[in-house]
Enzyme design. Structure first.
Site, PDB file in Angstrom:
ATOM      1  N   ASP A   3      34.409  11.023  -8.520  1.00  0.00           N
ATOM      2  CA  ASP A   3      34.036  11.529  -7.197  1.00  0.00           C
ATOM      3  C   ASP A   3      33.357  10.398  -6.431  1.00  0.00           C
ATOM      4  OD1 ASP A   3      33.571  13.182  -5.077  1.00  0.00           O
ATOM      5  OD2 ASP A   3      31.964  14.323  -6.016  1.00  0.00           O
ATOM      6  N   ASP A  52      38.894  11.726  -1.907  1.00  0.00           N
ATOM      7  CA  ASP A  52      37.765  11.068  -2.570  1.00  0.00           C
ATOM      8  C   ASP A  52      37.446  11.572  -3.969  1.00  0.00           C
ATOM      9  OD1 ASP A  52      36.923  13.522  -1.644  1.00  0.00           O
ATOM     10  OD2 ASP A  52      34.935  12.839  -1.081  1.00  0.00           O
ATOM     11  N   GLU A  53      38.302  12.382  -4.575  1.00  0.00           N
ATOM     12  CA  GLU A  53      38.022  12.798  -5.948  1.00  0.00           C
ATOM     13  C   GLU A  53      39.307  13.164  -6.679  1.00  0.00           C
ATOM     14  OE1 GLU A  53      36.049  16.553  -6.739  1.00  0.00           O
ATOM     15  OE2 GLU A  53      36.324  17.163  -4.665  1.00  0.00           O
TER      16      GLU A  53
END
Length: 367
Positions: free
Chosen positions: A18, A113-114
């Protein structure tokens, strides 16, 4: 079979990566003069937008995603407010994803983003998921100058919770033999999938940590929380057999209504959004699921249809947050000035917490 094992009996090794305050971090990287200062990505403070991401420096002042930018400005008037630059974020995300594929093809992106990675078997033949996670973090920083936090565990739930334990730039490892103790000691607020309303309900029942939740049997939890009770029962025991899905289908969940008569009253529409947000929240918790992108759909009396969307930095299925973001999006329309025929709310970029929820989830309340 132990839930931490594959069919052949081997222990699974799952990493959840993350990125830290991703959008704001990209802005600080590209504008060195902003480093160490509160950066708030979203709408203009004088406008009607909401915060998409806040840097850690801004969070100290109470600024968080989904908050109206006007409120963020009151909390942090010296903050640097900037509009989102999605092309820059997509470019950084592509570089990060290429790092993942250097280690495994089993990559399940949840958003820009993860992502989850299954490194039980990996391209580098490295038996240590911990070392792989450390290498991934280092390569991401070398190639993008951005930091990431990672969680390592025997299943997706534990890995995701672990990645949030030591932000920013953290690495938390929960080996299989420590999983039971980790979950029993875990504050119920840290359980992924427990929103604000559920948290209040659990605390009212004396459930403060995983050990408290574990005392309740399956029947009791289903009686109290509906289908979500099955999820809470399994997660309290680390029973998560969901595979990392390398070809994840884009999912959304939403509801919309065509009104019997065109609506012009602003207060009616605002109250309707609150009720619809609560219905959507309840439905998503039943799955259970949470989404990162909230979309408002509006159709005027002349059948012109528009949509407004906002991507958050986190997943949500919280009714009050869905309502707040939708009402902020509504300010960018002509509601109250033009009669409204249809209104809908949907959440996409979902994280689904059940294996059997692989199809598009779009419900309709058309009348």
């Amino acid at each position: 079979m132990n839930p931490s094992q594959e069919k052949n009996g081997a222990v699974r090794k799952i990493i959840h990566v993350d990125m830290d305050a991703f959008y704001a971090a990209v802005e600080q990287r590209d504008h060195p003069e902003w480093r160490g200062k509160p950066v708030i990505v979203g709408g203009r403070p004088s406008g009607r937008g909401v915060v998409s991401t806040a840097s850690y420096e801004a969070r100290v002042f109470g600024v968080h995603s989904a908050m109206p930018t006007s409120q963020a400005y009151r909390l942090c008037p010296h903050g640097i407010f900037v509009p989102a630059r999605f092309e820059a974020y997509k470019e950084a995300s592509a570089i990060i994803r290429n790092v993942f594929y250097e280690y495994t093809d089993l990559v399940e992106p949840l958003s820009l983003d993860e992502a989850y990675l299954d490194v039980s078997k990996n391209h580098t033949q490295n038996p240590s998921a911990t070392l792989i996670a450390r290498e991934i973090k280092q390569k991401i920083y070398e190639r993008t100058k951005l930091t990431a936090s990672a969680g390592v565990g025997p299943n997706k739930f534990v890995a995701k919770v672990a990645s949030d334990m030591d932000k920013p730039d953290g690495l938390t490892v929960i080996p299989p033999e420590s999983m039971e103790h980790f979950l029993e000691e875990l504050d119920i607020k840290k359980f992924y999938g427990v929103g604000k309303a559920t948290l209040r309900k659990m605390q009212g029942l004396g459930i403060q940590c995983g050990a408290d939740l574990k005392k309740w049997d399956l029947f009791e939890l289903v009686q109290i929380f509906g289908k979500s009770g099955q999820y809470y029962y399994r997660m309290a025991r680390g029973l998560d057999t969901r595979p990392v899905q390398s070809h994840r289908i884009r999912k959304s969940y939403g509801k919309e209504r065509t009104f019997r008569e065109d609506i012009s009253e602003r207060e009616y529409i605002l109250r309707f959004i609150e009720g619809l947000s609560a219905t959507i929240s309840e439905g998503m918790r039943t799955i259970p699921a949470a989404g990162k992108t909230i979309t408002l759909k509006l159709r005027y009396d002349n059948f012109e249809t528009i949509s407004r969307s906002l991507s958050l930095s986190h997943h949500t299925n919280d009714a009050s947050e869905i309502s707040l973001v939708t009402q902020e999006l509504l300010k960018g329309t002509e509601f109250g000035e033009r009669p409204v025929r249809l209104l809908g709310i949907s959440l996409s970029n979902l994280d689904i917490n059940e294996e059997d929820q692989a199809q598009q989830l779009q419900l309709s309340l058309d009348k």
